[in-house]
Design a protein around this motif. Structure first.
Motif, PDB file in Angstrom:
ATOM      1  N   ASP A  81       0.673  -1.267  -0.053  1.00  0.00           N
ATOM      2  CA  ASP A  81       0.170  -0.043   0.139  1.00  0.00           C
ATOM      3  C   ASP A  81       0.904   1.221   0.062  1.00  0.00           C
ATOM      4  OD1 ASP A  81      -2.263  -1.536   0.235  1.00  0.00           O
ATOM      5  OD2 ASP A  81      -2.608  -1.196   2.374  1.00  0.00           O
ATOM      6  N   ASP A  82       2.075   1.315   0.805  1.00  0.00           N
ATOM      7  CA  ASP A  82       2.555   2.417   1.061  1.00  0.00           C
ATOM      8  C   ASP A  82       3.949   2.555   0.685  1.00  0.00           C
ATOM      9  OD1 ASP A  82       0.378   3.745   2.456  1.00  0.00           O
ATOM     10  OD2 ASP A  82       0.737   2.432   3.895  1.00  0.00           O
ATOM     11  N   ALA A  83       4.732   1.476  -0.124  1.00  0.00           N
ATOM     12  CA  ALA A  83       5.865   1.389  -0.533  1.00  0.00           C
ATOM     13  C   ALA A  83       6.145   0.774  -1.920  1.00  0.00           C
ATOM     14  CB  ALA A  83       7.081   0.837   0.669  1.00  0.00           C
ATOM     15  N   ALA A  84       5.336   0.831  -2.577  1.00  0.00           N
ATOM     16  CA  ALA A  84       5.029   0.052  -3.803  1.00  0.00           C
ATOM     17  C   ALA A  84       5.964   0.889  -4.786  1.00  0.00           C
ATOM     18  CB  ALA A  84       3.844  -0.164  -4.482  1.00  0.00           C
ATOM     19  N   VAL A  85       6.185   0.252  -6.182  1.00  0.00           N
ATOM     20  CA  VAL A  85       6.959   0.996  -7.174  1.00  0.00           C
ATOM     21  C   VAL A  85       6.692   2.452  -7.294  1.00  0.00           C
ATOM     22  CG1 VAL A  85       7.729   0.970  -9.554  1.00  0.00           C
ATOM     23  CG2 VAL A  85       7.510  -1.078  -8.295  1.00  0.00           C
ATOM     24  N   PHE A  86       5.155   2.806  -7.540  1.00  0.00           N
ATOM     25  CA  PHE A  86       4.598   3.931  -7.666  1.00  0.00           C
ATOM     26  C   PHE A  86       4.243   4.458  -6.462  1.00  0.00           C
ATOM     27  CE2 PHE A  86       3.913   1.288 -11.406  1.00  0.00           C
ATOM     28  CZ  PHE A  86       4.581   1.970 -12.232  1.00  0.00           C
ATOM     29  N   THR A 113       4.768   7.915  -3.379  1.00  0.00           N
ATOM     30  CA  THR A 113       5.144   9.441  -3.320  1.00  0.00           C
ATOM     31  C   THR A 113       6.104   9.492  -1.904  1.00  0.00           C
ATOM     32  OG1 THR A 113       3.075   9.922  -2.044  1.00  0.00           O
ATOM     33  CG2 THR A 113       3.168  10.374  -4.559  1.00  0.00           C
ATOM     34  N   GLN A 114       6.568  10.684  -1.781  1.00  0.00           N
ATOM     35  CA  GLN A 114       7.206  10.846  -0.247  1.00  0.00           C
ATOM     36  C   GLN A 114       6.070  10.742   0.724  1.00  0.00           C
ATOM     37  OE1 GLN A 114      10.667  10.893   0.138  1.00  0.00           O
ATOM     38  NE2 GLN A 114      10.062  10.848   2.377  1.00  0.00           N
ATOM     39  N   GLU A 115       5.018  11.178   0.535  1.00  0.00           N
ATOM     40  CA  GLU A 115       3.973  11.288   1.598  1.00  0.00           C
ATOM     41  C   GLU A 115       3.437   9.769   1.723  1.00  0.00           C
ATOM     42  OE1 GLU A 115      -0.729  12.657   1.392  1.00  0.00           O
ATOM     43  OE2 GLU A 115       0.732  14.234   0.999  1.00  0.00           O
ATOM     44  N   THR A 116       3.123   8.995   0.904  1.00  0.00           N
ATOM     45  CA  THR A 116       2.757   7.717   0.981  1.00  0.00           C
ATOM     46  C   THR A 116       4.083   6.845   1.730  1.00  0.00           C
ATOM     47  OG1 THR A 116       3.485   6.645  -1.299  1.00  0.00           O
ATOM     48  CG2 THR A 116       1.144   7.450  -0.861  1.00  0.00           C
ATOM     49  N   LEU A 117       5.205   6.935   1.397  1.00  0.00           N
ATOM     50  CA  LEU A 117       6.530   6.189   1.971  1.00  0.00           C
ATOM     51  C   LEU A 117       6.408   6.823   3.328  1.00  0.00           C
ATOM     52  CD1 LEU A 117       8.373   4.465   1.248  1.00  0.00           C
ATOM     53  CD2 LEU A 117      10.015   6.157   0.705  1.00  0.00           C
ATOM     54  N   ALA A 118       6.270   7.852   3.655  1.00  0.00           N
ATOM     55  CA  ALA A 118       6.200   8.520   4.982  1.00  0.00           C
ATOM     56  C   ALA A 118       5.133   7.756   5.910  1.00  0.00           C
ATOM     57  CB  ALA A 118       6.212  10.029   5.183  1.00  0.00           C
ATOM     58  N   GLU A 119       4.202   7.563   5.414  1.00  0.00           N
ATOM     59  CA  GLU A 119       3.087   6.991   6.103  1.00  0.00           C
ATOM     60  C   GLU A 119       3.558   5.446   6.256  1.00  0.00           C
ATOM     61  OE1 GLU A 119      -0.652   7.445   3.658  1.00  0.00           O
ATOM     62  OE2 GLU A 119      -0.425   9.507   3.803  1.00  0.00           O
ATOM     63  N   GLY A 120       3.910   4.803   5.164  1.00  0.00           N
ATOM     64  CA  GLY A 120       4.239   3.479   5.558  1.00  0.00           C
ATOM     65  C   GLY A 120       5.396   3.324   6.512  1.00  0.00           C
ATOM     66  N   CYS A 121       6.165   4.236   6.615  1.00  0.00           N
ATOM     67  CA  CYS A 121       7.413   4.163   7.875  1.00  0.00           C
ATOM     68  C   CYS A 121       6.614   4.066   9.118  1.00  0.00           C
ATOM     69  CB  CYS A 121       8.082   5.180   7.604  1.00  0.00           C
ATOM     70  SG  CYS A 121       9.547   5.214   6.341  1.00  0.00           S
TER      71      CYS A 121
END
Length: 82
Positions: free
Chosen positions: A60-65, A67-75
């Motif tokens: 959901d949050d660290a897929a290939v596509f 954003t910085q925002e989704t990656l931060a949420e994933g962390c």
């Protein structure tokens, strides 16, 4: 990308016929002991449930596509899984 970078580094640092470094006789024993402690640990959650939760966060949050925002949420979410 990683494979090419790795190959370039190896070609720059190693030469044909170079001997390997000598390793201590107990080299790797610490890693094996750590893996065994993780493998035989008992806890409140099964390995499968933790894997599934981590997989969901990664998809959901660290897929290939991403954003910085989704990656931060994933962390944040992956820290909650742990």
């Amino acid at each position: 990308v990683f494979g090419r970078a790795c190959a370039n580094t190896v070609s720059e640092t190693l030469k044909p016929g170079m001997p390997h470094r000598k390793l201590a006789s107990d080299f790797g024993e610490h890693a094996i002991a750590h893996l065994e402690s993780v493998r035989s640990a008992s806890g409140a959650h099964s390995t499968a449930s933790v894997r599934k939760a981590m997989q969901r966060v990664m998809q959901d949050d660290a897929a290939v596509f991403r954003t910085q925002e989704t990656l931060a949420e994933g962390c944040v979410k992956i820290d909650e899984v742990a």
